[in-house]
Design a protein around this motif. Structure first.
Motif, PDB file in Angstrom:
ATOM      1  N   SER A   1      36.330  -6.466  36.666  1.00 56.39           N
ATOM      2  CA  SER A   1      37.605  -7.495  37.075  1.00 56.39           C
ATOM      3  C   SER A   1      38.630  -6.792  37.598  1.00 56.39           C
ATOM      4  CB  SER A   1      37.860  -8.458  35.619  1.00 56.39           C
ATOM      5  OG  SER A   1      39.074  -9.302  36.015  1.00 56.39           O
ATOM      6  N   GLY A   2      39.103  -7.260  38.482  1.00 54.80           N
ATOM      7  CA  GLY A   2      40.314  -6.773  39.166  1.00 54.80           C
ATOM      8  C   GLY A   2      39.870  -5.551  39.983  1.00 54.80           C
ATOM      9  N   THR A   3      38.658  -4.942  40.209  1.00 57.36           N
ATOM     10  CA  THR A   3      38.421  -3.804  41.118  1.00 57.36           C
ATOM     11  C   THR A   3      37.674  -4.045  42.134  1.00 57.36           C
ATOM     12  OG1 THR A   3      36.255  -3.450  40.011  1.00 57.36           O
ATOM     13  CG2 THR A   3      37.957  -2.390  38.798  1.00 57.36           C
ATOM     14  N   GLU A   4      37.890  -3.179  43.078  1.00 56.41           N
ATOM     15  CA  GLU A   4      37.258  -3.337  44.655  1.00 56.41           C
ATOM     16  C   GLU A   4      36.210  -1.983  44.463  1.00 56.41           C
ATOM     17  OE1 GLU A   4      38.390  -4.138  49.034  1.00 56.41           O
ATOM     18  OE2 GLU A   4      38.848  -2.170  48.386  1.00 56.41           O
ATOM     19  N   ASN A   5      35.014  -2.359  44.868  1.00 55.22           N
ATOM     20  CA  ASN A   5      33.965  -1.419  44.805  1.00 55.22           C
ATOM     21  C   ASN A   5      33.101  -1.542  46.080  1.00 55.22           C
ATOM     22  OD1 ASN A   5      33.913  -0.784  41.619  1.00 55.22           O
ATOM     23  ND2 ASN A   5      33.968  -2.924  41.810  1.00 55.22           N
ATOM     24  N   ILE A   6      32.956  -0.118  46.674  1.00 54.02           N
ATOM     25  CA  ILE A   6      32.693   0.095  48.026  1.00 54.02           C
ATOM     26  C   ILE A   6      31.256   0.932  47.908  1.00 54.02           C
ATOM     27  CG2 ILE A   6      33.128   0.698  50.341  1.00 54.02           C
ATOM     28  CD1 ILE A   6      36.111   0.184  49.588  1.00 54.02           C
ATOM     29  N   ILE A   7      30.132   0.434  48.652  1.00 52.72           N
ATOM     30  CA  ILE A   7      28.861   0.907  48.662  1.00 52.72           C
ATOM     31  C   ILE A   7      28.959   1.185  50.374  1.00 52.72           C
ATOM     32  CG2 ILE A   7      26.358   1.121  48.331  1.00 52.72           C
ATOM     33  CD1 ILE A   7      28.242   0.786  46.009  1.00 52.72           C
ATOM     34  N   ASN A   8      28.934   2.507  50.586  1.00 48.31           N
ATOM     35  CA  ASN A   8      28.617   2.874  52.335  1.00 48.31           C
ATOM     36  C   ASN A   8      27.453   3.512  52.645  1.00 48.31           C
ATOM     37  OD1 ASN A   8      31.566   1.836  53.041  1.00 48.31           O
ATOM     38  ND2 ASN A   8      32.223   3.696  51.857  1.00 48.31           N
ATOM     39  N   ASP A   9      26.637   2.956  53.301  1.00 53.68           N
ATOM     40  CA  ASP A   9      25.193   3.383  53.904  1.00 53.68           C
ATOM     41  C   ASP A   9      25.769   3.927  55.239  1.00 53.68           C
ATOM     42  OD1 ASP A   9      22.986   4.085  54.798  1.00 53.68           O
ATOM     43  OD2 ASP A   9      21.946   2.339  54.150  1.00 53.68           O
ATOM     44  N   THR A  10      25.905   5.180  55.508  1.00 47.35           N
ATOM     45  CA  THR A  10      26.576   5.737  56.584  1.00 47.35           C
ATOM     46  C   THR A  10      25.547   6.151  57.560  1.00 47.35           C
ATOM     47  OG1 THR A  10      27.072   7.908  55.739  1.00 47.35           O
ATOM     48  CG2 THR A  10      28.817   6.228  55.855  1.00 47.35           C
ATOM     49  N   ARG A  11      24.004   5.801  57.206  1.00 52.37           N
ATOM     50  CA  ARG A  11      23.116   6.539  58.072  1.00 52.37           C
ATOM     51  C   ARG A  11      22.995   5.737  59.685  1.00 52.37           C
ATOM     52  NH1 ARG A  11      18.121   4.900  54.423  1.00 52.37           N
ATOM     53  NH2 ARG A  11      19.652   3.386  53.851  1.00 52.37           N
ATOM     54  N   SER A  12      22.510   6.301  60.477  1.00 55.91           N
ATOM     55  CA  SER A  12      22.311   5.612  61.962  1.00 55.91           C
ATOM     56  C   SER A  12      21.459   4.385  61.817  1.00 55.91           C
ATOM     57  CB  SER A  12      21.838   6.533  62.977  1.00 55.91           C
ATOM     58  OG  SER A  12      22.849   7.951  63.070  1.00 55.91           O
ATOM     59  N   ALA A  13      21.624   3.524  62.667  1.00 51.73           N
ATOM     60  CA  ALA A  13      20.728   2.219  62.613  1.00 51.73           C
ATOM     61  C   ALA A  13      19.095   2.677  62.739  1.00 51.73           C
ATOM     62  CB  ALA A  13      20.890   1.340  63.975  1.00 51.73           C
ATOM     63  N   LYS A  14      18.496   1.827  61.922  1.00 52.15           N
ATOM     64  CA  LYS A  14      17.096   2.023  61.748  1.00 52.15           C
ATOM     65  C   LYS A  14      16.524   1.853  63.227  1.00 52.15           C
ATOM     66  CE  LYS A  14      13.022   0.254  59.703  1.00 52.15           C
ATOM     67  NZ  LYS A  14      12.480  -0.489  58.375  1.00 52.15           N
ATOM     68  N   THR A  15      15.484   3.028  63.474  1.00 50.88           N
ATOM     69  CA  THR A  15      14.880   2.755  64.803  1.00 50.88           C
ATOM     70  C   THR A  15      13.411   2.742  64.634  1.00 50.88           C
ATOM     71  OG1 THR A  15      15.017   5.245  65.355  1.00 50.88           O
ATOM     72  CG2 THR A  15      16.771   3.773  66.307  1.00 50.88           C
ATOM     73  N   VAL A  16      12.918   3.348  63.600  1.00 48.52           N
ATOM     74  CA  VAL A  16      11.383   3.711  63.111  1.00 48.52           C
ATOM     75  C   VAL A  16      11.171   3.440  61.743  1.00 48.52           C
ATOM     76  CG1 VAL A  16      10.792   5.143  65.033  1.00 48.52           C
ATOM     77  CG2 VAL A  16      11.488   5.818  62.815  1.00 48.52           C
ATOM     78  N   ASP A  17      10.187   3.181  61.231  1.00 51.24           N
ATOM     79  CA  ASP A  17       9.751   2.807  59.897  1.00 51.24           C
ATOM     80  C   ASP A  17       9.789   4.301  59.067  1.00 51.24           C
ATOM     81  OD1 ASP A  17      10.002   0.080  59.570  1.00 51.24           O
ATOM     82  OD2 ASP A  17       7.877  -0.183  59.910  1.00 51.24           O
ATOM     83  N   ASN A  18      10.562   4.254  57.867  1.00 50.92           N
ATOM     84  CA  ASN A  18      10.349   5.672  57.121  1.00 50.92           C
ATOM     85  C   ASN A  18      10.447   5.189  55.626  1.00 50.92           C
ATOM     86  OD1 ASN A  18      11.021   7.920  55.717  1.00 50.92           O
ATOM     87  ND2 ASN A  18      12.737   8.380  56.813  1.00 50.92           N
ATOM     88  N   GLY A  19       9.125   5.126  55.123  1.00 52.95           N
ATOM     89  CA  GLY A  19       9.010   4.563  53.743  1.00 52.95           C
ATOM     90  C   GLY A  19       9.539   5.525  52.560  1.00 52.95           C
ATOM     91  N   ALA A  20      10.087   6.773  53.102  1.00 49.05           N
ATOM     92  CA  ALA A  20      10.686   7.743  52.162  1.00 49.05           C
ATOM     93  C   ALA A  20      12.098   7.228  51.957  1.00 49.05           C
ATOM     94  CB  ALA A  20      10.556   9.185  52.549  1.00 49.05           C
ATOM     95  N   VAL A  21      12.984   6.311  52.598  1.00 49.48           N
ATOM     96  CA  VAL A  21      14.134   5.909  52.280  1.00 49.48           C
ATOM     97  C   VAL A  21      14.439   4.527  52.019  1.00 49.48           C
ATOM     98  CG1 VAL A  21      15.132   7.837  53.667  1.00 49.48           C
ATOM     99  CG2 VAL A  21      14.934   5.984  54.688  1.00 49.48           C
ATOM    100  N   GLY A  22      15.389   4.209  51.482  1.00 47.45           N
ATOM    101  CA  GLY A  22      15.516   2.844  51.109  1.00 47.45           C
ATOM    102  C   GLY A  22      15.846   1.954  52.338  1.00 47.45           C
ATOM    103  N   GLU A  23      15.560   0.868  52.498  1.00 44.23           N
ATOM    104  CA  GLU A  23      15.948  -0.108  53.353  1.00 44.23           C
ATOM    105  C   GLU A  23      17.262  -0.734  53.560  1.00 44.23           C
ATOM    106  OE1 GLU A  23      13.810  -1.161  56.185  1.00 44.23           O
ATOM    107  OE2 GLU A  23      12.536   0.454  55.604  1.00 44.23           O
ATOM    108  N   GLY A  24      17.764  -0.674  52.189  1.00 45.69           N
ATOM    109  CA  GLY A  24      19.360  -1.263  52.155  1.00 45.69           C
ATOM    110  C   GLY A  24      20.139  -0.253  51.561  1.00 45.69           C
ATOM    111  N   ALA A  25      21.459  -0.440  51.639  1.00 43.31           N
ATOM    112  CA  ALA A  25      22.599   0.161  50.952  1.00 43.31           C
ATOM    113  C   ALA A  25      22.184   0.100  49.653  1.00 43.31           C
ATOM    114  CB  ALA A  25      23.939  -0.249  51.388  1.00 43.31           C
ATOM    115  N   ILE A  26      22.028  -0.856  48.926  1.00 35.09           N
ATOM    116  CA  ILE A  26      21.535  -1.027  47.619  1.00 35.09           C
ATOM    117  C   ILE A  26      19.904  -1.723  47.872  1.00 35.09           C
ATOM    118  CG2 ILE A  26      21.863  -2.556  45.674  1.00 35.09           C
ATOM    119  CD1 ILE A  26      24.843  -2.963  46.161  1.00 35.09           C
ATOM    120  N   ASN A  27      19.302  -0.692  47.357  1.00 37.24           N
ATOM    121  CA  ASN A  27      17.765  -0.730  47.621  1.00 37.24           C
ATOM    122  C   ASN A  27      17.206  -1.056  46.212  1.00 37.24           C
ATOM    123  OD1 ASN A  27      15.520  -1.010  49.929  1.00 37.24           O
ATOM    124  ND2 ASN A  27      14.627   0.228  48.085  1.00 37.24           N
ATOM    125  N   ALA A  28      16.268  -1.995  45.980  1.00 35.35           N
ATOM    126  CA  ALA A  28      15.603  -2.172  44.605  1.00 35.35           C
ATOM    127  C   ALA A  28      14.207  -2.555  44.766  1.00 35.35           C
ATOM    128  CB  ALA A  28      16.292  -3.191  43.879  1.00 35.35           C
TER     129      ALA A  28
END
Length: 182
Positions: A67-94
């Protein structure tokens, strides 16, 4: 302001709290029967190589913005151009059921692909969520349920998408919908 170079690996347990500015990644690798709660208390997490928050395994994971906090998740990778199964698809990936909740604010900036991406159920409750994404703001394979709270989405392609049995479904998400500027 404290900046921490950080790579946390959460194996099992109930509650883990995070605050400060984090350059790195939180990885959850718990047992398939384990439930994990990540409590965000005014944190900024940035990563330029992979998903800032990545859930490899667990039964359920909750990400709670205090409550009362701002929380920021920044995925600063370049835009996806090819599939890469080794990395997550989202900034929050589950690869587990994912619940985003809390009385605080969660801001997700996803330059690579999706804002919030899960291969299971995605639930949003009581949260002020603002997502800027290259592709999908919210993506869940089984379901997306917005029970309460507000969701602001700014995307280049689809706002919300879910898949079931390998087939794409659009508009079959439950709950409130707010599109446009975050």
């Amino acid at each position: 302001m404290q900046i921490v170079q950080f790579h946390a690996r959460v194996f099992a347990g109930k509650l883990f709290g995070f605050y400060s500015v984090v350059i790195g990644q939180i990885v959850v690798s718990a047992g398939e029967a384990n439930e994990v709660i990540l409590e965000l208390n005014g944190v900024t997490i940035s990563n330029s190589e992979d998903s800032p928050i990545k859930v490899l395994s667990a039964d359920k994971v909750e990400i709670s913005a205090k409550s009362g906090t701002e929380n920021i998740i920044n995925d600063t990778r370049s835009a996806k151009t090819v599939d890469n199964g080794a990395v997550g698809e989202g900034a929050i990936n589950a690869k587990a059921d994912l619940k985003l909740k809390g009385s605080g604010t969660l801001v997700v900036n996803a330059g690579y692909n999706n804002g919030v991406h899960t291969s299971k159920d995605l639930t949003i409750q009581k949260l002020s969520l603002k997502v800027t994404a290259y592709n999908n703001a919210l993506k869940g394979s089984d379901s997306i349920a917005i029970k309460s709270g507000t969701v602001g989405q700014q995307i280049r392609q689809d706002a919300r998408r879910r898949y079931r049995n390998g087939r794409q479904h659009r508009g079959l998400c439950r709950g409130r919908r707010h599109t446009g500027g975050a």
